[in-house]
Design an enzyme around this catalytic site. Structure first.
Site, PDB file in Angstrom:
ATOM      1  N   THR A   1       0.828  -1.209   0.000  1.00 33.70           N
ATOM      2  CA  THR A   1       0.000   0.000   0.000  1.00 33.70           C
ATOM      3  C   THR A   1       0.867   1.267   0.000  1.00 33.70           C
ATOM      4  O   THR A   1       0.684   2.150  -0.838  1.00 33.70           O
ATOM      5  CB  THR A   1      -0.910   0.000   1.249  1.00 33.70           C
ATOM      6  OG1 THR A   1      -1.609  -1.234   1.270  1.00 33.70           O
ATOM      7  CG2 THR A   1      -1.893   1.141   1.229  1.00 33.70           C
TER       8      THR A   1
ATOM      9  N   LYS B   1       7.250   1.994  11.622  1.00 29.51           N
ATOM     10  CA  LYS B   1       7.483   2.370  13.037  1.00 29.51           C
ATOM     11  C   LYS B   1       8.071   1.225  13.849  1.00 29.51           C
ATOM     12  O   LYS B   1       8.718   1.457  14.870  1.00 29.51           O
ATOM     13  CB  LYS B   1       6.206   2.887  13.689  1.00 29.51           C
ATOM     14  CG  LYS B   1       5.062   1.894  13.722  1.00 29.51           C
ATOM     15  CD  LYS B   1       3.890   2.419  12.972  1.00 29.51           C
ATOM     16  CE  LYS B   1       2.964   1.322  12.532  1.00 29.51           C
ATOM     17  NZ  LYS B   1       2.023   1.715  11.522  1.00 29.51           N
TER      18      LYS B   1
ATOM     19  N   GLY C   1      -3.164   5.541   5.768  1.00 26.32           N
ATOM     20  CA  GLY C   1      -3.645   5.452   4.388  1.00 26.32           C
ATOM     21  C   GLY C   1      -2.525   5.645   3.383  1.00 26.32           C
ATOM     22  O   GLY C   1      -1.486   6.229   3.676  1.00 26.32           O
TER      23      GLY C   1
ATOM     24  N   GLU D   1       9.603  10.318   8.860  1.00 30.13           N
ATOM     25  CA  GLU D   1       8.446  11.195   9.101  1.00 30.13           C
ATOM     26  C   GLU D   1       7.133  10.416   9.088  1.00 30.13           C
ATOM     27  O   GLU D   1       6.217  10.696   9.869  1.00 30.13           O
ATOM     28  CB  GLU D   1       8.411  12.300   8.036  1.00 30.13           C
ATOM     29  CG  GLU D   1       7.279  13.292   8.164  1.00 30.13           C
ATOM     30  CD  GLU D   1       7.334  14.092   9.468  1.00 30.13           C
ATOM     31  OE1 GLU D   1       8.305  14.824   9.664  1.00 30.13           O
ATOM     32  OE2 GLU D   1       6.400  13.959  10.293  1.00 30.13           O
TER      33      GLU D   1
ATOM     34  N   ILE E   1       0.713  13.471   8.744  1.00 26.11           N
ATOM     35  CA  ILE E   1       0.825  14.692   9.570  1.00 26.11           C
ATOM     36  C   ILE E   1       2.296  15.010   9.814  1.00 26.11           C
ATOM     37  O   ILE E   1       3.030  14.156  10.302  1.00 26.11           O
ATOM     38  CB  ILE E   1       0.138  14.501  10.947  1.00 26.11           C
ATOM     39  CG1 ILE E   1      -1.309  14.067  10.772  1.00 26.11           C
ATOM     40  CG2 ILE E   1       0.241  15.756  11.784  1.00 26.11           C
ATOM     41  CD1 ILE E   1      -1.980  13.644  12.078  1.00 26.11           C
TER      42      ILE E   1
ATOM     43  N   GLY F   1       1.132   9.209  10.202  1.00 23.06           N
ATOM     44  CA  GLY F   1       0.919   9.108   8.739  1.00 23.06           C
ATOM     45  C   GLY F   1       1.357  10.369   8.021  1.00 23.06           C
ATOM     46  O   GLY F   1       2.527  10.734   8.021  1.00 23.06           O
TER      47      GLY F   1
ATOM     48  N   LYS G   1       4.716   4.592  18.482  1.00 20.29           N
ATOM     49  CA  LYS G   1       4.732   5.977  17.977  1.00 20.29           C
ATOM     50  C   LYS G   1       5.074   6.976  19.079  1.00 20.29           C
ATOM     51  O   LYS G   1       5.887   7.874  18.874  1.00 20.29           O
ATOM     52  CB  LYS G   1       3.378   6.305  17.332  1.00 20.29           C
ATOM     53  CG  LYS G   1       3.144   5.516  16.037  1.00 20.29           C
ATOM     54  CD  LYS G   1       1.718   5.644  15.539  1.00 20.29           C
ATOM     55  CE  LYS G   1       1.506   4.925  14.218  1.00 20.29           C
ATOM     56  NZ  LYS G   1       0.093   4.768  13.860  1.00 20.29           N
TER      57      LYS G   1
ATOM     58  N   GLY H   1     -12.554  -2.813   5.461  1.00 18.62           N
ATOM     59  CA  GLY H   1     -11.126  -2.713   5.143  1.00 18.62           C
ATOM     60  C   GLY H   1     -10.405  -1.629   5.937  1.00 18.62           C
ATOM     61  O   GLY H   1      -9.241  -1.326   5.662  1.00 18.62           O
TER      62      GLY H   1
ATOM     63  N   GLU I   1      -7.251  -4.041  10.082  1.00 15.12           N
ATOM     64  CA  GLU I   1      -6.532  -5.206   9.571  1.00 15.12           C
ATOM     65  C   GLU I   1      -7.287  -6.486   9.956  1.00 15.12           C
ATOM     66  O   GLU I   1      -8.002  -6.501  10.961  1.00 15.12           O
ATOM     67  CB  GLU I   1      -5.144  -5.285  10.218  1.00 15.12           C
ATOM     68  CG  GLU I   1      -4.305  -4.041  10.092  1.00 15.12           C
ATOM     69  CD  GLU I   1      -3.471  -4.025   8.828  1.00 15.12           C
ATOM     70  OE1 GLU I   1      -3.433  -5.048   8.122  1.00 15.12           O
ATOM     71  OE2 GLU I   1      -2.877  -2.972   8.554  1.00 15.12           O
TER      72      GLU I   1
HETATM   73  N1  HSE Z   1      -2.691   0.743  11.687  1.00 15.90           N
HETATM   74  C1  HSE Z   1      -2.282   2.112  11.765  1.00 15.90           C
HETATM   75  C2  HSE Z   1      -3.495   2.971  12.126  1.00 15.90           C
HETATM   76  C3  HSE Z   1      -1.680   2.553  10.455  1.00 15.90           C
HETATM   77  O1  HSE Z   1      -4.622   2.466  12.116  1.00 15.90           O
HETATM   78  O2  HSE Z   1      -3.328   4.135  12.457  1.00 15.90           O
HETATM   79  C4  HSE Z   1      -0.888   3.817  10.510  1.00 15.90           C
HETATM   80  O3  HSE Z   1       0.236   3.709  11.323  1.00 15.90           O
END
Ligand code: HSE
Length: 406
Positions: free
Chosen positions: A11, A100, A297, A124, A131, A129, A200, A182, A185
């Site tokens: 992705t 991460k 995303g 970054e 941001i 994501g 994070k 979707g 996961e």
């Molecule tokens: N699985 C993570 C989320 C993806 O839902 O935020 C982004 O790190």
């Protein structure tokens, strides 16, 4: 010509190729050089996809090509992502990642190797994501002592919590729906158990406090124990429940944890709903700042990765970011961390509530007609160990959620 190799055409990797191709003219202007994806590494074949022209299944082709300046690692998992990143840095190539897991586990080591080779290891996209948060911490906020970082750093759990709040649905129901759509996961463990935001907040804290925060040292509680009933109380209180990754730099040391918190509209993170993320930062000079946006995303995350690619293309042979110290942050033991609690108890305020007042003193009681036979109370902030010792003496506790209600 800046030549990029992308490791992993999933992705995020396919998003990175898309961003580099779609915005190529702009990137060229920003870098003041041409840029292309020279290789994509993947064991799979992608018949009919233009990526076929640059596809390889042999990492050594990338490693041994002196024309490759930048390696983008979007493989996920620790191995071989870590091994390939390390080899690329040692070969004098710049590496950036959205991974991460690797950054939280091996970030310090990889940054040190990058520095020794006068290249960069950037990440970054690993937190929040799309941001921008890592670069602000590394540059804009370096004049401040960071006092607090608190964020909604996981889109999947924020989506689930938002739906539970809006629809009064159970955790299991919303999780199933999120998986069918979707958004979550198939194996959502890392998200719903809080492991993902735990990594994070450790990465962001290591940068902010310039020491190594080991994510394994953090108290980590996910959202699996939250129920539709908890949200009935939240609504009654004008509150929401959000999964926070939080670290505070106190006079006694650094407190850090991941857990659900009950917050009201006075909290800047209150309005962050759905799959959005936001990270609140408090600096001793800055005061409050908040970074909000698409936290996950394909294209938002790829956008952050390509931001790193541009930065590295401008500094191919110069390490830009300071490596945080390898001194480990000694996190304040959880029993000493100050928190207020929202607690549900079987019984009534007039009977069982007496014991609550006797033990906890000045609490706020809450009852709702929707849930007869129980009540809730909200404590003042106290060390978690003290809370646990007192709570053990109250029979019939149903559940507890940490509270940052005003
Ligand atoms: N699985 C993570 C989320 C993806 O839902 O935020 C982004 O790190």
């Amino acid at each position: 010509m800046i030549n990029v190799a992308v490791l992993g055409y999933g992705t995020i990797g396919s998003g990175v190729v898309e961003v580099i191709n779609t915005n190529n003219a702009l990137l060229k202007e920003n870098i003041r050089d041409d840029i292309q994806v020279k290789y994509v590494l993947d064991l799979r074949k992608f018949p009919g996809d233009p990526v076929e022209k640059v596809l390889t299944d042999d990492f050594n082709v990338i490693l041994n090509d002196p024309e490759v300046d930048i390696v983008v690692e979007t493989m996920g998992g620790i191995h071989p992502a870590y091994d390939f990143s390390k080899a690329a840095l040692e070969a004098g190539k710049n590496v950036c990642t959205s991974n991460k897991a690797v950054v939280a586990e091996c970030g310090h080591e990889l940054m040190t190797i990058a520095k020794a080779n006068s290249v960069n290891y950037m990440f970054e996209a690993s937190c929040g994501g799309g941001i921008p948060i890592i670069r602000p911490l590394y540059s804009c906020l370096t004049g401040d002592v960071i006092e607090e970082i608190t964020g909604i750093m996981n889109g999947t759990t924020n989506y689930i919590l938002t739906k539970m709040f809006e629809e009064g649905a159970s955790f299991e129901h919303v999780l199933k729906e999120a998986q069918d759509l979707g958004y979550a996961e198939k194996d959502p463990t890392a998200d719903i158990e809080g492991h993902d935001p735990c990594r994070k907040i450790s990465i962001l804290s290591s940068i902010a406090y310039n020491k190594q925060m080991d994510y394994k040292d953090l108290y980590c509680e996910g959202i699996t124990k939250l129920t539709a009933e908890d949200f009935k109380y939240a609504k009654k209180l004008g509150a929401k429940v959000k999964l926070f990754g939080t670290s505070t730099n106190t006079k006694d040391g650094i407190a850090a944890m991941v857990a659900p918190f009950m917050i009201d509209s006075s909290n800047p993170l209150y309005s962050v709903d759905g799959v959005f993320n936001a990270i609140f930062v408090k600096g001793n000079m800055l005061g409050d700042a908040m970074f909000y946006g698409s936290g996950a995303g394909k294209l938002p995350t790829a956008s952050a990765v390509v931001g790193d690619v541009v930065e590295m293309a401008r500094h191919l042979h110069e390490t830009v970011n300071k490596v945080w110290s390898d001194e480990k942050i000694s996190i304040i033991p959880q029993e000493k961390v100050m928190n207020a609690f929202f607690v549900r108890v079987k019984g009534s305020v007039s009977e069982e509530g007496k014991k609550v007042t006797e033990l906890f003193g000045n609490v706020r009681f809450v009852e709702t007609q929707e849930l007869p036979g129980e009540f809730a109370f909200i404590t003042e902030a106290m060390p978690e160990g003290e809370f646990n010792r007192k709570a053990e003496q109250i029979p019939g506790i149903i559940s507890k959620i940490r509270s940052r209600l005003a």
